[in-house]
Design a protein around this motif. Structure first.
Motif, PDB file in Angstrom:
ATOM      1  N   ASN A   2     -40.010 -11.437 -57.868  1.00 21.51           N
ATOM      2  CA  ASN A   2     -39.160 -12.704 -57.453  1.00 21.51           C
ATOM      3  C   ASN A   2     -37.913 -12.160 -56.826  1.00 21.51           C
ATOM      4  O   ASN A   2     -37.579 -11.099 -56.779  1.00 21.51           O
ATOM      5  CB  ASN A   2     -38.731 -13.512 -58.776  1.00 21.51           C
ATOM      6  N   VAL A   4     -34.598 -12.419 -57.529  1.00 22.70           N
ATOM      7  CA  VAL A   4     -33.711 -11.819 -58.111  1.00 22.70           C
ATOM      8  C   VAL A   4     -34.012 -10.149 -58.296  1.00 22.70           C
ATOM      9  O   VAL A   4     -33.105  -9.235 -58.120  1.00 22.70           O
ATOM     10  CB  VAL A   4     -33.254 -12.549 -59.521  1.00 22.70           C
ATOM     11  N   ILE A 154     -35.460 -14.186 -65.851  1.00 26.68           N
ATOM     12  CA  ILE A 154     -35.475 -14.772 -64.596  1.00 26.68           C
ATOM     13  C   ILE A 154     -36.087 -16.501 -64.755  1.00 26.68           C
ATOM     14  O   ILE A 154     -37.572 -16.322 -64.856  1.00 26.68           O
ATOM     15  CB  ILE A 154     -36.006 -14.230 -63.327  1.00 26.68           C
ATOM     16  N   GLU A 191     -33.394 -18.976 -60.706  1.00 23.98           N
ATOM     17  CA  GLU A 191     -33.805 -18.724 -59.062  1.00 23.98           C
ATOM     18  C   GLU A 191     -34.171 -20.096 -58.481  1.00 23.98           C
ATOM     19  O   GLU A 191     -35.274 -20.527 -59.017  1.00 23.98           O
ATOM     20  CB  GLU A 191     -34.800 -17.453 -59.031  1.00 23.98           C
TER      21      GLU A 191
END
Ligand code: F3S
Length: 643
Positions: A2, A4, A154, A191
């Protein structure tokens, strides 16, 4: 990966990206403001730093710009001289709110930014990983030591659809809070991705990224796309753009989906940002004041939409309405386009570009008053008054409310076309007149930081004691905020650089006798409930208790930044293993902890109450690096010893 994970991976200098494991990342930029920067300047000076060792650092003056006393002006001058001596940008009072200016002039996709303010994640709108922390941690990051934290969860926030007219980005943030509360993001980074993101302007993304931390999250990050590119182009920083998206097979620890087209205007009722209900249910709420501004909602589009609602109308006779643009360029654009003219004709008062009412620096509500605000927090005391009731809303709702005299969605007052006519395009005005760049290296050494008479030495403590014997100075419930520990408001905040004077206000609204009691005890311990230290990042909520002799805080759980601050200043952040154990220690009990260094290393503490012949267990849940800090008595001792 992802997004992040991609940013962390590209900056990782120590550790592995496994959930909960300790990692260190390289930091690209830091920011701090006049409440957090004085400590940073003092640290730079104390360790005789050559200068900052990262790409960019900025000192902003935005919180205490009224300067109702010379103490604040002295602080600002100290910061200017420190910025000149150590190679930082200096944003003068009136230039705007740190997060707004940082997004406009410095933040860029893929950067890691560490800031001395909890709302630093606002820069996540631009695709940066921006994290708020205490000033001491910012100082270390600026001196090139990186940023140490535990690999968070996340949480993917998939945004779909498009906001309907009259519904603001603030309503997305409030909807998230309604669903997951002020604790739902603890230990996580949010996110924001999905098809709906392209329908959000950069300033709308700033609003959502900004309020990510109200969920308890460490940060909030948006993908960077064509909207990001257009924003950076408008800021004449197009070369800093890079597209950043999660991989197609990116995995999240959990996923939240929000269809923005289904949202309606929302409000967070007193006294918590997650106490969210539809505005239409609250029409009996009649505010005495309305504030449109703060780092959450003070963009050109926010204020221009408010003006569109007020055009040809008047602020209600029972309401004071104040408007504070987020930055000097926003103010200039509002002037150029005649927007301020509309607001003034409607009866609004226009304030300078600063935090202002958000932190109780001016416009404190009357006794038991109700205030409707576009800011991000409504904890008791945050606005400078303990008995005021603050409702958080979008600028559209705030403007309609100011005119109607009671809480009202905008579309009950105006037609959709009125709001749709306001441009969502980024403003193109660049005005850096109040943003002073760093001095050339060869000129810096001639500058000496100038300390005003109000700036006291930073208190230090020795290494961890062998034995703690201390009374319970205060027993508290859940969700104690840093505003509870040390409140805002200009009359108190003017002492922020004078630790002995500032300490006199510790917990002043929670227990007026606390300071006297803590001083009489000499050494003391605070007992807290869940989420102790939530809210503002102000590290004085750790410095002042340390100054007053607090050796440990034992709580059910801690807010992340406050826990870091306690560790940085050598206060043990211990946790109760369960709710039953929390019931044991009572205010006034004398507690004894033997073998403190050994207990720090093992993370297991036995706390005795000799007078009652009982003991209980407490846990120290920190990283190995944090244990080193606690053994040394805090980060200042280590920093001063190693530079
Ligand atoms: Fe300032 Fe309030 Fe934001 S104090 S930084 S406007 S949360």
């Amino acid at each position: 990966m992802n997004l992040v994970e991609k940013i962390i991976h590209s900056h990782l200098t120590q550790g592995v990206m496994e959930l909960g494991s300790e990692i260190v990342v390289k930091v690209d930029q830091t920011l701090s403001h006049d409440l957090s920067s004085v400590v940073i300047g003092q640290i730079f000076d104390a360790v005789q730093a050559d200068g900052i060792k990262i790409e960019k650092s900025v000192f902003y003056c935005d919180h205490n710009v009224l300067c109702t006393a010379s103490e604040n002006s002295d602080d600002h001058y100290f910061l200017k001289t420190c910025a000149e001596r150590f190679g930082l940008y200096f944003s003068k009072p009136g230039n705007g709110i740190c997060h707004t200016i940082h997004c406009e002039r410095f933040a860029a996709p893929g950067k890691i930014i560490i800031g001395g303010d909890s709302h630093t994640p606002t820069s996540g709108a631009v695709g940066a990983l921006a994290i708020g922390t205490g000033g001491l941690t910012v100082a270390k990051a600026a001196l090139g030591e990186g940023f140490r934290f535990r690999m968070p969860k996340i949480i993917g926030v998939r945004l779909t659809g498009k906001l309907r007219t009259g519904v603001g980005a603030k309503d997305v943030a409030l909807e998230l809070l309604r669903r997951i509360s002020v604790k739902g993001g603890l230990g996580s980074i949010l996110e924001y991705h999905g098809d709906g993101v392209k329908n959000l302007s950069m300033t709308e993304r700033m609003t959502i990224a900004n309020m990510s931390i109200e969920t308890g999250a460490t940060s909030g990050v948006f993908v960077s796309d064509e909207v990001t590119k257009a924003f950076l182009n408008a800021q004449q920083r197009g070369e800093e753009f890079q597209p950043m998206q999660p991989d197609a097979d990116a995995v999240y620890d959990s996923l939240i989906e929000i269809d923005m087209s289904q949202l309606i205007p929302l409000t967070a009722c007193p006294h918590s940002p997650d106490n969210v209900v539809p505005v239409e249910m609250m029409s009996e709420v009649k505010p005495a004041s309305v504030f449109i501004g703060s780092c959450t909602n003070s963009s050109y589009a926010d204020i221009a939409r408010a003006a569109a609602i007020m055009k040809g109308r008047k602020v209600h006779r029972d309401v004071d309405c104040v408007v504070a643009p987020g930055s000097h360029p926003v103010m200039q654009k509002l002037l150029e386009d005649g927007v301020l003219d509309i607001l003034v004709q409607a009866g609004c008062r226009v304030l300078e570009c600063a935090c202002g009412p958000c932190i109780g620096v001016g416009q404190i509500p009357r006794s038991n008053g109700i205030s409707v605000r576009t800011s991000n927090r409504n904890f008791p005391g945050r606005c400078g008054s303990m008995d005021a009731g603050v409702y958080l809303v979008s600028p559209e709702t705030a403007a309609a409310t100011a005119v109607a005299g009671h809480l009202m969605p905008a579309l009950e007052l105006v037609e959709p076309e009125c709001l749709e006519a306001v441009s969502n395009e980024p403003i193109t005005i660049i005005n850096d007149t109040l943003l002073i760049p760093p001095l050339p290296v060869e000129e810096r050494l001639a500058v000496k930081p100038v300390y005003g008479p109000n700036i006291s030495e930073l208190p230090r403590r020795g290494a961890a004691y062998e034995r703690i014997q201390a009374g319970v100075g205060l027993r508290l419930g859940d969700n104690i905020t840093t505003d509870d520990i040390i409140p805002g408001g200009s009359s108190i905040l003017k002492f922020i650089s004078n630790i002995p004077a500032f300490a006199e206000y510790s917990f002043c609204y929670v227990d007026p006798n606390y300071v006297k009691r803590a001083k009489a005890m000499g050494h003391s311990i605070i007992v807290g409930g869940e989420n102790y230290g939530q809210g503002s990042s102000r590290e004085h909520a750790a410095i002042l208790p340390m100054f007053l002799g607090v050796d440990a805080v034992i709580a059910k759980s801690f807010a992340r930044i406050h826990k870091e601050n306690l560790i940085n200043f050598g206060i043990l952040p211990l946790q109760f293993p369960d709710n039953e154990t929390y019931q044991i220690p009572q205010q006034g009990d004398e507690l004894v902890i033997e073998n403190v260094p050994e207990s720090i290393r093992s993370g297991r503490f036995t706390v005795q109450i000799p007078a009652r012949g009982i003991s209980f267990e407490a846990i120290l849940d920190v990283s190995e690096g944090d244990k080193e800090l606690l053994l040394a008595g805090g980060a200042l001792n280590l920093l001063a010893g190693t530079n």
